[in-house]
Write an enzyme that holds these catalytic residues in place. Structure first.
Site, PDB file in Angstrom:
ATOM      1  N   ASP A  64       0.543   8.185   3.319  1.00 18.90           N
ATOM      2  CA  ASP A  64       1.494   8.260   2.206  1.00 18.90           C
ATOM      3  C   ASP A  64       0.886   7.662   0.929  1.00 18.90           C
ATOM      4  O   ASP A  64       1.563   6.988   0.163  1.00 18.90           O
ATOM      5  CB  ASP A  64       2.817   7.555   2.556  1.00 18.90           C
ATOM      6  CG  ASP A  64       3.951   7.966   1.621  1.00 18.90           C
ATOM      7  OD1 ASP A  64       3.741   8.854   0.764  1.00 18.90           O
ATOM      8  OD2 ASP A  64       5.038   7.385   1.725  1.00 18.90           O
ATOM      9  N   TYR A  65      -0.401   7.919   0.723  1.00 18.69           N
ATOM     10  CA  TYR A  65      -1.047   7.494  -0.519  1.00 18.69           C
ATOM     11  C   TYR A  65      -0.869   8.577  -1.601  1.00 18.69           C
ATOM     12  O   TYR A  65      -1.804   8.899  -2.330  1.00 18.69           O
ATOM     13  CB  TYR A  65      -2.537   7.217  -0.299  1.00 18.69           C
ATOM     14  CG  TYR A  65      -2.842   5.960   0.485  1.00 18.69           C
ATOM     15  CD1 TYR A  65      -1.971   4.868   0.461  1.00 18.69           C
ATOM     16  CD2 TYR A  65      -4.011   5.829   1.231  1.00 18.69           C
ATOM     17  CE1 TYR A  65      -2.252   3.714   1.174  1.00 18.69           C
ATOM     18  CE2 TYR A  65      -4.306   4.677   1.936  1.00 18.69           C
ATOM     19  CZ  TYR A  65      -3.424   3.624   1.908  1.00 18.69           C
ATOM     20  OH  TYR A  65      -3.717   2.477   2.610  1.00 18.69           O
TER      21      TYR A  65
END
Lengths: 128, 726
Positions: B388-389
């Site tokens: 979830d970057y």
């Protein structure tokens, strides 16, 4: 403290409370400390936990050696903390703050425990 | 015996190897093929996790205002535009979200200085009226930054009502009620700001010569007259465009707009967030251009239909599950580009069902030609992201001080704390980027990780070294020990440790950054970059479908969905994939304190002439934080998690809220010393701004609070100024 000297054998209520507290604090240290060591982590917690449970036990029976054992464990904690956390204040806080507060309380019980220890020795001596 | 402790019970365990085979498909379609039209109408009743076919009609409320859409439009060209005021802002204005087209967040105002900043007083407080009602779950985080043009301060409420305020008194001059409903709130009720637009075909003095543009949580694009707040009849259908057109089936709250759309050479560029973690075939992350003058469709950039820039045919939809962009976009009128920071394909923590096209453009900055909707260049900040970057920051444009003169450049801050400096003509790094080996080991069948990941080695890292057991923290040796055990229980190979099924993993940096949506501020006069950032690891674990079902993880479009069990940015069903995901801060859930030692947040100033840190300090005090959520009231600068960006002024100051101590801070730009702060009525999780009106400089912050940061909600815009001299 007067009551300790008057009965001459048992440590007073404050000392007993402190001893019980130390044992209760030692239990999670030993339980989770074993887990941590088993997971490849630090052995310090299980050793420190075992040491202070023994210290609390001795204090419960009125032995001044319990207080000395706690203080030795605490003294060893200082270089260990510096070794792990360096001079980082936030890093030192969990390692030293609580144990130092307890160490001060333990040091305050030494005079009372000296009395009970002496009484215990002399009464045992009397039976022999 | 000792092994049967509370700890063991508290950690989710699931048998490794119990995973389903990747695909039960009998045919040869690749796993990234979305369901075809044959899936509708359904042949059999839908199972608990089955996707409603994307071809199913949109549920009532999805086109919230029932705006008629008309037939699909082919690509078209924008009405020729006039230059917008954001290109060359008047000294006293803040005409666009990031102050100017470049998004520098730098104002040339200098009435407030390091010498007098301590005298700042509240000039006024304005209530937007938007906060959780009785019985509503707190999903509020207004995150709003007003803009100021001439005699008006323009802003939106968390639920997209639009207001013009008197810049000196905060008196409401007009208000447009947008009618957004609670059900349309996605992860967060946020409206980061509005866009000011000067029409090219409507003469001055006529209605809607100057307009305010807002994208709403329920996916409408609205234009109102800046003079009186009335809808612009000449735009879309009576002032509104339905952005759910061509999106396929959805439910309210699945897709939403929370950022002010940029207007580049006459094109309003619309991006939207898609709720994380729901299902692989979530609605599309398509980026679209609309004519700022008329609301006419211009083009679409739809990753899996790269050559088709028109609207999908009747009954069809934009490609499902593609990376969405929820960060603010940056326009570039000279190069005719819009810089789009992208996120992940839907189902953030599982990558085997992503198309090669998606893998090329996820967690990237993509420069899209605003005439055609085609990407001109792509720079990727994470390859095959399963952490979830997604990029939350807006790109900031600047002239890089090169040896042979200035180079048109941009900063792309990331959640990883890697700040990439790119040539905005080509997307090529100006400062060196190294591909370094990344951890590969995982127990998830079929998952393949990128052998390397990019590191911006020419810029100071907005982050700290990988975690060690000795970094674990607490108030006492006992809670510290708890975190040490939790650390050792997790699999951790440093940054980019792939998620696992059989064991938790540590995600560090966490998904709150590094840099998040607050973005960075850049002073073009001195060449100083100011960034605030987080040190907040997360604790992740994939769970089998069975386990996900047991703990109640359902996608938002399932009839079985309950909001309490998990939404975005946390536990997620990841339906259509074999695994759900559990994500929580890496904390001691009994005390509510992070497991790593402070500081949890920093502010850094970097000299772009040398790319060296000028100063760096922990950011935020312990006054409103403590164990079990109790405020300690200690003025200790512990360094708190922070969300929200800063303003730099020519007066030599930095204004910044962001921290969880609910303060607005003023720092000396030269030294970083905190010169002033004030307690806000709610969390200051919003970007600050400053403006001048009738000879007086003001500093504004929306103290809306943030549900995820657990800061108090308020509906108050707080505005400061120096007291009148006697």
């Amino acid at each position: 403290m007067n009551s300790v000297q008057q009965t001459g054998k048992k440590p007073g209520l404050p000392v007993l409370c402190l001893a019980v507290l130390i044992i209760l604090l030692g239990l999670p240290l030993v339980i989770m400390g074993v887990q941590l060591a088993a997971l490849g982590g630090s052995f310090y917690y299980v050793l420190f936990g075992a040491a202070i449970i023994a210290a609390g036990g001795l204090m419960l029976f009125g032995s001044v050696n319990g207080a000395f054992l706690y203080l030795v464990a605490w003294l060893v904690t200082i270089p260990w903390s510096l070794w792990e956390a360096g001079l980082d204040g936030w890093g030192l806080l969990p390692r030293l703050l609580g144990p130092t507060i307890i160490a001060i309380l333990v040091a305050l019980t030494i005079p009372a425990l000296r009395g009970t220890s002496a009484a215990a020795v002399s009464s045992r001596g009397g039976h022999a | 015996m000792l092994r049967h402790s509370l700890l063991t019970a508290s950690v989710l365990c699931c048998a490794a190897g119990a995973a389903l085979p990747l695909s039960a498909r009998a045919d040869d379609t690749p796993p990234w093929t979305a369901p075809g039209p044959a899936s509708y109408p359904p042949k059999k009743p839908l199972g608990k996790f089955d996707a409603p076919s994307p071809y199913a009609p949109q549920a009532p409320g999805v086109n919230a205002a029932d705006i008629p859409s008309g037939p699909p439009s082919p690509p078209s060209e924008a009405t020729p535009a006039v230059e917008q005021i954001s290109a060359h802002p008047a000294r006293e204005d803040w005409p666009v979200y990031g102050h100017d087209t470049q998004a520098t967040r730098y104002s040339p105002l200098n009435q407030i200085t390091p010498e007098n900043v301590s005298q700042l007083k509240r000039a006024f407080v304005y209530h937007t009226g938007s906060k959780p009602g009785p019985g509503q779950i707190n999903k509020w985080a207004a995150e709003t930054t007003p803009i100021k043009v001439g005699d008006g301060l323009y802003m939106c409420s968390a639920l997209n009502d639009i207001m013009k305020l008197d810049p000196a008194t905060g008196k409401e001059i007009w208000r447009h009620n947008s009618g957004v409903k609670y059900d349309s709130i996605p992860y967060t009720a946020a409206c980061k700001g509005v866009t000011y637009y000067t029409a090219s075909t409507v003469p001055e003095g006529q209605p809607c010569h100057n307009r305010i543009v807002v994208g709403t949580l329920d996916m409408r694009l609205i234009e109102v007259d800046a003079a009186d707040g009335k809808l612009c009849e000449g735009f879309g259908t009576h002032g509104q465009v339905n952005l759910m057109k061509g999106m396929g089936s959805s439910v309210p709250g699945f897709v939403a707009m929370t950022v002010p759309p940029p207007i580049v050479n006459g094109a309003v560029v619309v991006s939207h967030e898609v709720l994380d973690g729901q299902r692989r075939w979530a609605p599309s992350g398509v980026i679209r251009g609309y004519d700022a003058e008329t609301g006419r469709f211009l083009w679409a950039w739809d990753v899996n239909r790269p050559d088709d820039h028109g609207e999908p045919a009747e009954g069809d939809h934009y490609s499902r599950g593609t990376p969405n962009s929820w960060a603010a976009l940056t326009g570039d009128n000279e190069l005719g580009l819009v810089y789009v920071p992208t996120g992940n394909s839907a189902a953030d923590y599982y990558s085997s069902m992503r198309s090669p096209e998606e893998n090329k453009i996820s967690s990237s900055v993509v420069a899209i030609d605003v005439k055609t909707g085609s990407p001109r260049w792509v720079f990727q900040t994470v390859h095959k992201d399963v952490w979830d970057y997604d990029i939350g920051s807006q790109a900031t444009l600047f002239e890089f001080p090169g040896k042979d003169g200035p180079i048109p450049a941009l900063f792309m801050p990331t959640k990883r704390g890697q700040t990439f400096v790119l040539d905005r003509r080509t997307g090529k790094p100006i400062l060196p980027v190294e591909e370094r080996p990344a951890p590969q080991e995982s127990d998830v069948p079929g998952e393949v990780r990128s052998p390397t990941q990019p590191w911006s080695v020419g810029m100071p890292r907005l982050g700290v070294a990988d975690l060690k057991e000795t970094d674990m923290w607490g108030m006492s040796p006992i809670d510290q020990l708890y975190c040490r055990v939790k650390f050792r229980r997790a699999h951790y190979d440093g940054e980019f440790t792939p998620p696992r099924i059989g064991q938790p993993t540590i995600e560090f940096p966490g998904y709150n950054g590094g840099s998040d949506w607050g973005s960075v501020a850049y002073d073009p006069q001195t060449g100083i970059l100011v960034a605030n950032w987080n040190v907040t690891p997360m604790y992740d674990q994939l769970v089998t479908r069975k386990k996900a079902d047991q703990i109640g993880l359902m996608p938002i479009d399932s009839p079985h969905f309950t909001p309490a069990a998990g939404g975005a940015e946390g536990n997620g069903a990841q339906a259509d994939t074999p695994y759900g995901i559990t994500v929580a801060p890496f904390w001691n859930q009994y005390t509510g304190m992070m497991c790593n030692k402070p500081p949890y947040g920093y502010i850094t100033a970097i000299d772009m002439h040398t790319q060296k840190v000028i100063w760096q300090h922990p950011l935020g005090s312990a006054r409103a934080n403590g164990p079990w959520g109790f405020p300690t009231h200690l003025p200790l600068t512990i360094g708190t998690p922070n969300n929200g960006g800063s303003t730099i002024t020519a007066g030599g100051l930095i204004f910044l809220g962001a921290t969880t101590d609910n303060l607005i801070h003023a720092f000396d730009l030269k030294s970083g010393k905190e010169l002033w702060n004030d307690v806000l009525p709610g969390g200051g999780q919003a970007n600050t701004m400053t403006y001048e009106y009738k000879g007086k400089q003001y500093v504004a912050i929306m103290a809306g609070g943030h549900h995820f940061m657990m800061t108090p909600v308020s509906d108050e815009l707080v505005v400061y100024a120096l007291p009148d001299s006697k």
